[in-house]
Design an enzyme around this catalytic site. Structure first.
Site, PDB file in Angstrom:
ATOM      1  CB  THR A  99     -46.030 -47.169 -22.211  1.00 22.94           C
ATOM      2  OG1 THR A  99     -44.428 -47.610 -22.161  1.00 22.94           O
ATOM      3  CG2 THR A  99     -45.315 -45.909 -23.226  1.00 22.94           C
ATOM      4  CB  THR A 100     -50.286 -47.715 -19.700  1.00 19.00           C
ATOM      5  OG1 THR A 100     -50.178 -47.768 -20.662  1.00 19.00           O
ATOM      6  CG2 THR A 100     -51.519 -47.552 -19.547  1.00 19.00           C
ATOM      7  CE1 TYR A 162     -32.197 -40.062 -29.503  1.00 21.21           C
ATOM      8  CE2 TYR A 162     -31.034 -40.692 -27.959  1.00 21.21           C
ATOM      9  CZ  TYR A 162     -30.847 -39.415 -28.810  1.00 21.21           C
ATOM     10  OH  TYR A 162     -30.677 -38.781 -29.576  1.00 21.21           O
ATOM     11  CE1 TYR A 186     -45.121 -53.240 -25.273  1.00 22.89           C
ATOM     12  CE2 TYR A 186     -44.013 -51.768 -23.561  1.00 22.89           C
ATOM     13  CZ  TYR A 186     -45.033 -52.095 -24.580  1.00 22.89           C
ATOM     14  OH  TYR A 186     -46.271 -51.402 -25.093  1.00 22.89           O
ATOM     15  NE  ARG A 191     -45.506 -46.305 -26.549  1.00 20.31           N
ATOM     16  CZ  ARG A 191     -45.697 -44.924 -26.468  1.00 20.31           C
ATOM     17  NH1 ARG A 191     -45.010 -44.347 -26.206  1.00 20.31           N
ATOM     18  NH2 ARG A 191     -47.049 -44.973 -25.961  1.00 20.31           N
ATOM     19  CE  LYS A 214     -47.443 -54.808 -23.750  1.00 22.73           C
ATOM     20  NZ  LYS A 214     -48.098 -53.312 -23.038  1.00 22.73           N
ATOM     21  CB  ILE A 253     -49.966 -56.913 -21.147  1.00 22.96           C
ATOM     22  CG1 ILE A 253     -49.439 -58.016 -21.058  1.00 22.96           C
ATOM     23  CG2 ILE A 253     -50.137 -55.412 -20.681  1.00 22.96           C
ATOM     24  CD1 ILE A 253     -48.212 -57.789 -20.633  1.00 22.96           C
TER      25      ILE A 253
END
Length: 357
Positions: A99-100, A162, A186, A191, A214, A253
């Site tokens: 994402t980052t 989604y 993750y 999100r 994570k 992380i």
């Protein structure tokens, strides 16, 4: 046999079968899952092979930023400099295209190319973990095959977002990619819109390729896992100190380590240090005032280590927030941040916003 006798026998068999079915215990139907006989797609050569145990040892992993040229293409020169700074400051692993790193704004060709570039240039000095997760199991399988084929050490996988699935669907999704190699799962419900419950992780932990989780739900969840012997990295920079030293997390992380990798290493390796943790909190809070990676992209441009280029829909922080960052840098100490230039506020017109690239 005459047609009338055949018909009668057929009728009897059907009736007998119906009687047996009525007396049988009803069971929930199970979907047929086609075995993934082509997996794993990893070479059995051991020269550069990484195992889950190697990933489990990592304490500081940076979710690395992807910098851009003014036309929106990757700025690999700036990217290489960023990764080198991470290595020089003791970071042990990088997440590529997370994402980052704006993997969500990349084509899969760009994504796999960047993973391959990172492993080719830096794989001997730092562990390269490719974000090859997707809300499409088909895409996740294909990207993970390609990621391991170009040499990544481990994969990062998110649960389908989604278009959310059931608990059974979550397990099937992860089971489809775990055979390929070391994997970090993750969990970030803010999100994805869906939590990965602990019993799902416990079921997946039977795989020798599950390196760990994570976890972004919080330290109660972190401790729940660590008490059961699971490896966990905090996914929240504001909680990572306590996760590491009070709740059993292996490490973090991190987004913040893009900017201050040396201080984040000290936070993860130097023992319980509430003073340093408090010192970093204004920076962490500033970084997450808007959705990540907006603030990080802005900060790196202000430090002069990347060009001030944003792929839309991300846009830079306001001038007031940029001025606030200058003060934070001065308070923590410019020497603790990456780069050598003086931190600048920058004008709004200094930024490039790219919608087509």
């Amino acid at each position: 046999m005459s047609s009338s006798i055949t018909s009668c026998c057929h009728f009897y068999v059907e009736r007998a079968g119906t009687t047996n079915r009525r007396n049988a215990t009803w069971k929930s139907p199970r979907a047929a899952v086609i075995p993934s006989i082509h997996l794993p797609m990893r070479s059995k050569e051991v020269k550069n092979r990484t195992f889950a145990e190697d990933i489990k040892k990592l304490r500081l992993i940076t979710a690395i930023k992807t910098p851009y040229l003014p036309d929106g293409r990757f700025d690999l020169e700036a990217y290489d400099a960023l990764v080198n700074l991470q290595i020089e400051n003791g970071v042990e692993g990088v997440i590529v295209g997370g994402t980052t790193g704006e993997g969500q704004l990349m084509s899969w060709d760009e994504h796999i190319m960047l993973i391959g570039h990172t492993i080719n240039c830096f794989g001997g000095s730092i562990k390269v973990i490719g974000n090859t997760g997707s809300n499409s199991t088909r895409e996740a399988i294909h990207a993970t095959e390609q990621g391991f084929a170009v040499g990544m050490h481990a994969a990062l996988h998110i649960n389908p977002y989604y278009g959310k699935t059931s608990i059974e669907g979550l397990i099937s999704h992860f089971d489809s990619v775990l055979p390929m190699g070391p994997t970090i799962i993750y969990n970030v419900p803010s999100r994805t819109g869906q939590d990965i419950p602990p019993h799902v992780i416990q079921a997946l932990a039977k795989s020798p390729n599950l390196a760990g989780v994570k976890e972004c739900v919080g330290n109660d969840r972190v401790e729940q896992y660590t008490r059961n012997g699971l490896v966990v990295w905090s996914g929240n920079d504001d909680e990572c100190h306590d996760s590491r030293w009070h709740h059993g997390a292996t490490g973090v992380i991190s987004v913040t380590s893009n900017l201050v990798p040396g201080l984040m290493r000290e936070l993860m390796f130097g023992g319980n240090n509430p003073v340093l943790n408090s010192k970093l909190m204004p920076l962490v809070e500033w970084l997450f005032h808007e959705p990540n990676p907006i603030a990080l992209n802005t900060a790196l441009a202000q430090l002069g280590v990347v060009r001030p280029v944003f792929r839309l829909p991300y846009v830079p922080l306001t001038k007031a927030k940029r001025e606030e960052f200058v003060k934070i840098v001065e308070k923590i100490g410019r020497e603790n941040f990456i780069g050598e230039r003086d931190v600048q506020v920058l004008d709004d017109n200094d930024f490039f916003l790219v919608g087509r690239y």
